[in-house]
Scaffold this motif. Structure first.
Motif, mmCIF file in Angstrom:
data_model
loop_
_atom_site.group_PDB
_atom_site.id
_atom_site.type_symbol
_atom_site.label_atom_id
_atom_site.label_comp_id
_atom_site.label_asym_id
_atom_site.label_seq_id
_atom_site.Cartn_x
_atom_site.Cartn_y
_atom_site.Cartn_z
ATOM 1 N N ILE A 97 0.704 -1.111 0.013
ATOM 2 C CA ILE A 97 0.066 0.053 -0.110
ATOM 3 C C ILE A 97 0.787 1.218 0.109
ATOM 4 C CG2 ILE A 97 -1.519 1.440 1.402
ATOM 5 C CD1 ILE A 97 -3.235 -1.060 2.013
ATOM 6 N N PRO A 98 1.924 1.456 0.873
ATOM 7 C CA PRO A 98 2.702 2.749 0.696
ATOM 8 C C PRO A 98 3.218 2.867 -0.617
ATOM 9 C CG PRO A 98 3.306 1.451 2.650
ATOM 10 C CD PRO A 98 2.360 0.715 1.785
ATOM 11 N N VAL A 99 3.733 1.843 -1.309
ATOM 12 C CA VAL A 99 4.069 1.986 -2.688
ATOM 13 C C VAL A 99 3.141 2.393 -3.519
ATOM 14 C CG1 VAL A 99 5.361 0.842 -4.713
ATOM 15 C CG2 VAL A 99 5.950 0.083 -2.144
ATOM 16 N N ASN A 100 1.930 1.839 -3.316
ATOM 17 C CA ASN A 100 0.992 2.221 -4.163
ATOM 18 C C ASN A 100 0.324 3.647 -4.125
ATOM 19 O OD1 ASN A 100 -2.377 1.816 -4.806
ATOM 20 N ND2 ASN A 100 -0.885 0.868 -6.392
ATOM 21 N N VAL A 101 0.406 4.159 -2.933
ATOM 22 C CA VAL A 101 -0.124 5.544 -2.677
ATOM 23 C C VAL A 101 0.757 6.522 -3.444
ATOM 24 C CG1 VAL A 101 -0.490 7.274 -0.966
ATOM 25 C CG2 VAL A 101 -1.165 5.004 -0.432
ATOM 26 N N ILE A 102 2.195 6.148 -3.339
ATOM 27 C CA ILE A 102 3.098 6.985 -3.733
ATOM 28 C C ILE A 102 2.953 7.171 -5.527
ATOM 29 C CG2 ILE A 102 5.479 7.748 -4.296
ATOM 30 C CD1 ILE A 102 6.149 6.661 -1.448
ATOM 31 N N PHE A 103 2.644 5.631 -5.984
ATOM 32 C CA PHE A 103 2.450 5.400 -7.536
ATOM 33 C C PHE A 103 1.201 6.313 -8.007
ATOM 34 C CE2 PHE A 103 0.192 2.901 -10.553
ATOM 35 C CZ PHE A 103 0.903 2.711 -11.804
ATOM 36 N N ILE A 104 0.244 6.274 -7.181
ATOM 37 C CA ILE A 104 -1.100 7.214 -7.524
ATOM 38 C C ILE A 104 -0.674 8.482 -7.780
ATOM 39 C CG2 ILE A 104 -3.297 7.818 -7.024
ATOM 40 C CD1 ILE A 104 -3.599 5.010 -5.620
ATOM 41 N N GLY A 105 0.010 9.069 -6.737
ATOM 42 C CA GLY A 105 0.455 10.332 -6.759
ATOM 43 C C GLY A 105 1.289 10.837 -7.894
ATOM 44 N N MET A 106 2.144 9.839 -8.204
ATOM 45 C CA MET A 106 3.055 9.969 -9.322
ATOM 46 C C MET A 106 2.447 10.129 -10.581
ATOM 47 S SD MET A 106 6.340 7.449 -10.475
ATOM 48 C CE MET A 106 5.245 5.998 -10.955
ATOM 49 N N LEU A 107 1.490 9.274 -10.856
ATOM 50 C CA LEU A 107 0.524 9.139 -12.138
ATOM 51 C C LEU A 107 -0.278 10.456 -11.983
ATOM 52 C CD1 LEU A 107 -0.631 5.556 -12.422
ATOM 53 C CD2 LEU A 107 1.162 6.717 -13.533
ATOM 54 N N PRO A 165 -9.498 1.516 -6.012
ATOM 55 C CA PRO A 165 -10.228 2.039 -4.798
ATOM 56 C C PRO A 165 -10.032 3.385 -4.628
ATOM 57 C CG PRO A 165 -8.977 0.282 -4.089
ATOM 58 C CD PRO A 165 -8.822 0.262 -5.645
ATOM 59 N N PHE A 166 -8.331 3.762 -4.521
ATOM 60 C CA PHE A 166 -8.159 5.015 -4.124
ATOM 61 C C PHE A 166 -8.550 5.964 -5.239
ATOM 62 C CE2 PHE A 166 -4.891 2.271 -1.924
ATOM 63 C CZ PHE A 166 -5.077 3.048 -0.633
ATOM 64 N N ALA A 167 -8.527 5.637 -6.443
ATOM 65 C CA ALA A 167 -8.723 6.480 -7.629
ATOM 66 C C ALA A 167 -10.407 6.848 -7.346
ATOM 67 C CB ALA A 167 -8.626 6.064 -8.824
ATOM 68 N N ILE A 168 -11.021 6.043 -6.990
ATOM 69 C CA ILE A 168 -12.741 6.235 -6.959
ATOM 70 C C ILE A 168 -12.840 7.079 -5.811
ATOM 71 C CG2 ILE A 168 -14.775 5.054 -6.181
ATOM 72 C CD1 ILE A 168 -14.082 2.633 -7.644
ATOM 73 N N PHE A 169 -12.257 6.926 -4.651
ATOM 74 C CA PHE A 169 -12.108 7.997 -3.410
ATOM 75 C C PHE A 169 -11.770 9.353 -3.751
ATOM 76 C CE2 PHE A 169 -10.137 9.892 0.092
ATOM 77 C CZ PHE A 169 -11.067 10.325 1.052
ATOM 78 N N LEU A 170 -10.848 9.438 -4.603
ATOM 79 C CA LEU A 170 -10.304 10.663 -5.087
ATOM 80 C C LEU A 170 -11.262 11.472 -6.009
ATOM 81 C CD1 LEU A 170 -6.364 10.251 -5.490
ATOM 82 C CD2 LEU A 170 -7.598 11.604 -3.530
ATOM 83 N N ILE A 171 -11.875 10.618 -6.866
ATOM 84 C CA ILE A 171 -12.654 11.197 -7.993
ATOM 85 C C ILE A 171 -13.917 11.671 -7.402
ATOM 86 C CG2 ILE A 171 -14.402 10.477 -9.742
ATOM 87 C CD1 ILE A 171 -12.302 8.315 -10.629
ATOM 88 N N ILE A 172 -14.378 11.082 -6.400
ATOM 89 C CA ILE A 172 -15.725 11.497 -5.303
ATOM 90 C C ILE A 172 -15.154 12.749 -4.543
ATOM 91 C CG2 ILE A 172 -17.201 11.046 -3.560
ATOM 92 C CD1 ILE A 172 -16.882 7.954 -4.852
ATOM 93 N N ASN A 213 0.104 -2.714 -8.859
ATOM 94 C CA ASN A 213 0.158 -1.138 -8.881
ATOM 95 C C ASN A 213 -1.352 -0.662 -9.623
ATOM 96 O OD1 ASN A 213 2.492 -0.096 -7.602
ATOM 97 N ND2 ASN A 213 3.606 -0.665 -9.448
ATOM 98 N N ASN A 214 -1.936 -1.289 -10.436
ATOM 99 C CA ASN A 214 -2.998 -0.802 -11.117
ATOM 100 C C ASN A 214 -4.187 -1.199 -10.537
ATOM 101 O OD1 ASN A 214 -2.146 0.380 -14.131
ATOM 102 N ND2 ASN A 214 -0.621 -1.525 -13.716
#
Length: 395
Positions: A166-176, A292-299, A286-287
């Motif tokens: 999860i820590p890697v994935n959170v940074i991955f989302i921010g990077m994208l 779920p993080f992307a859905i949360f940010l979209i809302i 990663n993908n």
């Protein structure tokens, strides 16, 4: 890739069978010599005669014939093995592999950046998180389908592995996301030059976290990158403070992603049943975990209302381009692994640096970026500083 694996197995079996036949022939000669030595000892204990001399002569003649046979067999086996090695080394598949994989990697990388720029700028699409969600959804579905069809090997996910990742994935989302928004406001050439700052941040992180020291050439190359980034920003006619802020954030997050991935990798491997974690599984992690993080940010940011109401999403061509960018994102993952398998990390790094040059030039031409002569030379200076950095890392 599977054909090369089979070829290695066959060649390995062939070498073992060739060596075993040679060992058999050598053992035969040794048994003959031992038998004659026993016979000779027995004759020495009895009465010597002319028959002893004849026997010795016959033994030497027979031994010479066996020796000549062994040498001939050895020469034939060695020549056959060399011929086989030359055929494997100079075969058409071995020659074309690096070229095909390198070309595929460069094309997919260039196309991905250009298509993202088209979606975000030409279509004026103001929902970068939604675009990231759509692209990652496509990548996840394709990898899952390929895994179910046993085309690729995918590690089964478990809660322990997910918690570690999860820590890697959170940074991955921010990077994208930061990369999406920086590309919306800044031209491709300047994005490419500013991305060189990621190498500097990564090198500093490696020094303080992993105690990894760089040579003088690497630090010189990084100094040139700083000069090119500063001069490029000053001379940029289409300068946008928001875009540069997003790009600086992207450089920080990209360097953090690389450093965090190295720290987490060993722990992640321990969390799998097989004790390993291949690149395909990391792509899926990663993908898939980003959804779920992307859905949360979209809302949270209200992008879903924009996506539903904007006229852009009603255009079929928009969805064609967005879907193509999603497939290309996955293609970059596969082609980069293919290219790395066919060559070496140093060649991969150098080609990646050289690949920035046509991307930047294509971005300048296709999107008709307003360009001054100082800015153009700053961009070229930054691109060649990146190539010099890759070369310095090899030394």
């Amino acid at each position: 890739m599977s054909s090369e694996f089979k070829l290695d197995v066959v060649s390995h079996d062939f070498e073992e069978s060739g060596l075993s036949s040679l060992n058999g022939e050598v053992a035969l000669g040794e048994r003959v010599n031992a038998a004659y030595e026993v016979l000779n000892d027995n004759l020495k204990q009895g009465n010597g005669s002319i028959s002893n001399i004849a026997t010795n002569a016959e033994r030497r003649a027979f031994t010479d014939r066996v020796s000549r046979g062994k040498r001939a067999a050895l020469d034939d086996s060695v020549s056959l093995q060399i011929d086989g090695d030359e055929k494997r080394e100079h075969g058409p598949g071995r020659k074309s592999g690096p070229l095909l994989s390198g070309t595929a990697y460069c094309i997919s990388s260039c196309s991905m950046i250009l298509l993202n720029k088209v979606v975000l700028s030409s279509y004026n699409f103001n929902a970068g998180i939604s675009l990231m969600f759509y692209q990652n959804l496509i990548s996840s579905l394709v990898v899952v389908v390929l895994g179910l069809c046993r085309v690729v090997s995918v590690e089964k996910l478990n809660w322990k592995l997910i918690r570690v990742w999860i820590p890697v994935n959170v940074i991955f989302i921010g990077m994208l996301v930061s990369g999406m928004y920086s590309l919306k406001y800044i031209n491709i050439a300047m994005v490419t030059v500013l991305k060189n700052m990621t190498n500097i941040l990564t090198a500093i992180g490696e020094l303080y976290i992993f105690r990894k020291h760089q040579n003088q050439k690497v630090w010189t190359a990084m100094f040139l990158m700083i000069i090119s980034a500063v001069s490029g920003g000053i001379t940029d006619l289409s300068f946008d403070a928001v875009g540069y802020a997003w790009q600086i954030m992207n450089c920080i997050l990209t360097a953090s992603y690389s450093l965090t991935l190295r720290r987490v990798m060993d722990e992640a491997k321990k969390s799998t049943k097989s004790g390993s974690l291949n690149e395909i599984s990391m792509v899926l992690l990663n993908n898939f975990l980003s959804l779920p993080f992307a859905i949360f940010l979209i809302i949270l940011f209200g992008e879903w209302e924009y996506v539903i109401n904007t006229e852009v999403t009603k255009s079929p061509m928009f969805w064609v381009v967005a879907t193509a960018s999603g497939f290309l994102g996955l293609a970059i993952s596969f082609t980069s692994m293919w290219f790395l398998h066919q060559t070496s990390p140093t060649t991969y790094s150098l080609v990646g640096s050289l690949n920035k040059i046509p991307i930047s030039l294509a971005g300048l031409v296709l999107f008709k970026v307003p360009l001054s002569e100082p800015n153009f030379f700053s961009i070229l200076f930054g691109l060649f500083a990146g190539v010099f950095f890759a070369r310095a890392k090899m030394s």
